[in-house]
Design a protein around this motif. Structure first.
Motif, PDB file in Angstrom:
ATOM      1  N   LEU A  11      38.733  39.034  52.859  1.00 39.40           N
ATOM      2  CA  LEU A  11      39.920  39.186  52.021  1.00 39.40           C
ATOM      3  C   LEU A  11      39.696  40.317  51.027  1.00 39.40           C
ATOM      4  O   LEU A  11      38.686  40.323  50.319  1.00 39.40           O
ATOM      5  N   ASP A  12      40.630  41.263  50.984  1.00 37.93           N
ATOM      6  CA  ASP A  12      40.615  42.285  49.939  1.00 37.93           C
ATOM      7  C   ASP A  12      41.088  41.647  48.643  1.00 37.93           C
ATOM      8  O   ASP A  12      41.977  40.785  48.653  1.00 37.93           O
ATOM      9  N   CYS A  13      40.516  42.078  47.530  1.00 34.14           N
ATOM     10  CA  CYS A  13      40.891  41.500  46.247  1.00 34.14           C
ATOM     11  C   CYS A  13      40.376  42.385  45.113  1.00 34.14           C
ATOM     12  O   CYS A  13      39.489  43.209  45.321  1.00 34.14           O
ATOM     13  N   PRO A  14      40.904  42.222  43.909  1.00 37.46           N
ATOM     14  CA  PRO A  14      40.437  43.033  42.788  1.00 37.46           C
ATOM     15  C   PRO A  14      39.090  42.582  42.217  1.00 37.46           C
ATOM     16  O   PRO A  14      38.380  43.382  41.623  1.00 37.46           O
ATOM     17  N   ALA A  18      34.977  36.607  41.424  1.00 37.72           N
ATOM     18  CA  ALA A  18      35.878  35.561  40.928  1.00 37.72           C
ATOM     19  C   ALA A  18      36.575  34.842  42.079  1.00 37.72           C
ATOM     20  O   ALA A  18      36.683  33.609  42.071  1.00 37.72           O
ATOM     21  N   LEU A  19      37.060  35.593  43.066  1.00 35.99           N
ATOM     22  CA  LEU A  19      37.781  34.955  44.162  1.00 35.99           C
ATOM     23  C   LEU A  19      36.834  34.135  45.037  1.00 35.99           C
ATOM     24  O   LEU A  19      37.191  33.040  45.484  1.00 35.99           O
ATOM     25  N   ALA A  20      35.629  34.617  45.259  1.00 29.35           N
ATOM     26  CA  ALA A  20      34.638  33.831  46.002  1.00 29.35           C
ATOM     27  C   ALA A  20      34.332  32.534  45.253  1.00 29.35           C
ATOM     28  O   ALA A  20      34.207  31.466  45.863  1.00 29.35           O
ATOM     29  N   ASP A  36      31.188  44.491  44.643  1.00 27.39           N
ATOM     30  CA  ASP A  36      32.000  45.089  45.702  1.00 27.39           C
ATOM     31  C   ASP A  36      32.200  44.202  46.926  1.00 27.39           C
ATOM     32  O   ASP A  36      33.157  44.379  47.669  1.00 27.39           O
ATOM     33  N   TRP A  37      31.295  43.248  47.150  1.00 25.04           N
ATOM     34  CA  TRP A  37      31.365  42.411  48.354  1.00 25.04           C
ATOM     35  C   TRP A  37      30.632  41.105  48.087  1.00 25.04           C
ATOM     36  O   TRP A  37      29.477  41.114  47.659  1.00 25.04           O
ATOM     37  N   GLY A  45      29.684  26.111  58.024  1.00 24.85           N
ATOM     38  CA  GLY A  45      29.123  27.232  58.758  1.00 24.85           C
ATOM     39  C   GLY A  45      29.983  28.482  58.823  1.00 24.85           C
ATOM     40  O   GLY A  45      29.531  29.508  59.313  1.00 24.85           O
ATOM     41  N   GLN A  46      31.216  28.426  58.345  1.00 30.36           N
ATOM     42  CA  GLN A  46      32.051  29.617  58.358  1.00 30.36           C
ATOM     43  C   GLN A  46      31.682  30.531  57.191  1.00 30.36           C
ATOM     44  O   GLN A  46      31.170  30.078  56.181  1.00 30.36           O
ATOM     45  N   THR A  47      31.991  31.822  57.360  1.00 30.11           N
ATOM     46  CA  THR A  47      31.806  32.779  56.286  1.00 30.11           C
ATOM     47  C   THR A  47      33.146  33.410  55.951  1.00 30.11           C
ATOM     48  O   THR A  47      33.858  33.882  56.841  1.00 30.11           O
ATOM     49  N   ILE A  48      33.474  33.388  54.677  1.00 31.97           N
ATOM     50  CA  ILE A  48      34.625  34.137  54.164  1.00 31.97           C
ATOM     51  C   ILE A  48      34.037  35.182  53.231  1.00 31.97           C
ATOM     52  O   ILE A  48      33.242  34.861  52.353  1.00 31.97           O
ATOM     53  N   ALA A  49      34.417  36.429  53.441  1.00 31.18           N
ATOM     54  CA  ALA A  49      33.912  37.511  52.608  1.00 31.18           C
ATOM     55  C   ALA A  49      35.043  38.047  51.737  1.00 31.18           C
ATOM     56  O   ALA A  49      36.217  37.998  52.117  1.00 31.18           O
ATOM     57  N   PHE A  50      34.671  38.568  50.586  1.00 28.42           N
ATOM     58  CA  PHE A  50      35.632  39.082  49.617  1.00 28.42           C
ATOM     59  C   PHE A  50      35.225  40.517  49.283  1.00 28.42           C
ATOM     60  O   PHE A  50      34.108  40.750  48.826  1.00 28.42           O
ATOM     61  N   GLN A  51      36.126  41.450  49.559  1.00 27.64           N
ATOM     62  CA  GLN A  51      35.850  42.874  49.419  1.00 27.64           C
ATOM     63  C   GLN A  51      36.653  43.460  48.269  1.00 27.64           C
ATOM     64  O   GLN A  51      37.863  43.229  48.168  1.00 27.64           O
TER      65      GLN A  51
END
Length: 119
Positions: A11-14, A18-20, A36-37, A45-51
């Motif tokens: 997910l792109d975010c500012p 904080a979003l993670a 930055d990431w 077991g899933q991964t959600i990344a925040f960019q």
């Protein structure tokens, strides 16, 4: 045989940290990264990344002018209790007016829509 294996949903975010943290409070798991990431590895077991995306413009659900593009469905045992908790974490209600329905729509602090779904 599959051609590829899903590595992460990103997910792109500012503000990735904080979003993670927001999603870690909801889903559990551990976060790792920098400004930055950030990766959130859930207990399942899933991964959600925040960019980091400095010019991030959140979708305007349900407007077609800035469509949602995707959303996360999060299964919960009690919609009312989960709603109370996510609102205290900073979620915003988008479509919660049908109390007899088994799902409700919210926006995370960066504006991404997600649903709480009764399991």
């Amino acid at each position: 045989m599959a051609l590829a294996e899903l590595g992460a949903i990103v997910l792109d975010c500012p503000d990735p940290e904080a979003l993670a943290g927001f999603y870690a409070e909801i889903l559990g798991g551990t976060t790792e990264g920098d400004a930055d990431w950030v990766d959130l590895r859930t207990p399942a077991g899933q991964t959600i990344a925040f960019q980091h995306a400095p010019d991030h413009v959140p979708p305007a659900w349900p407007s077609p002018d800035a469509p949602q593009q995707f959303h996360l469905d999060l299964r919960v045992p009690d919609l009312d209790e989960a709603e109370k908790q996510i609102l205290t974490l900073g979620a915003k209600p988008l479509d919660t007016d049908a109390p007899n329905r088994n799902w409700r729509v919210y926006a995370d602090p960066a504006g991404h829509p997600f649903c709480l779904c009764a399991c």
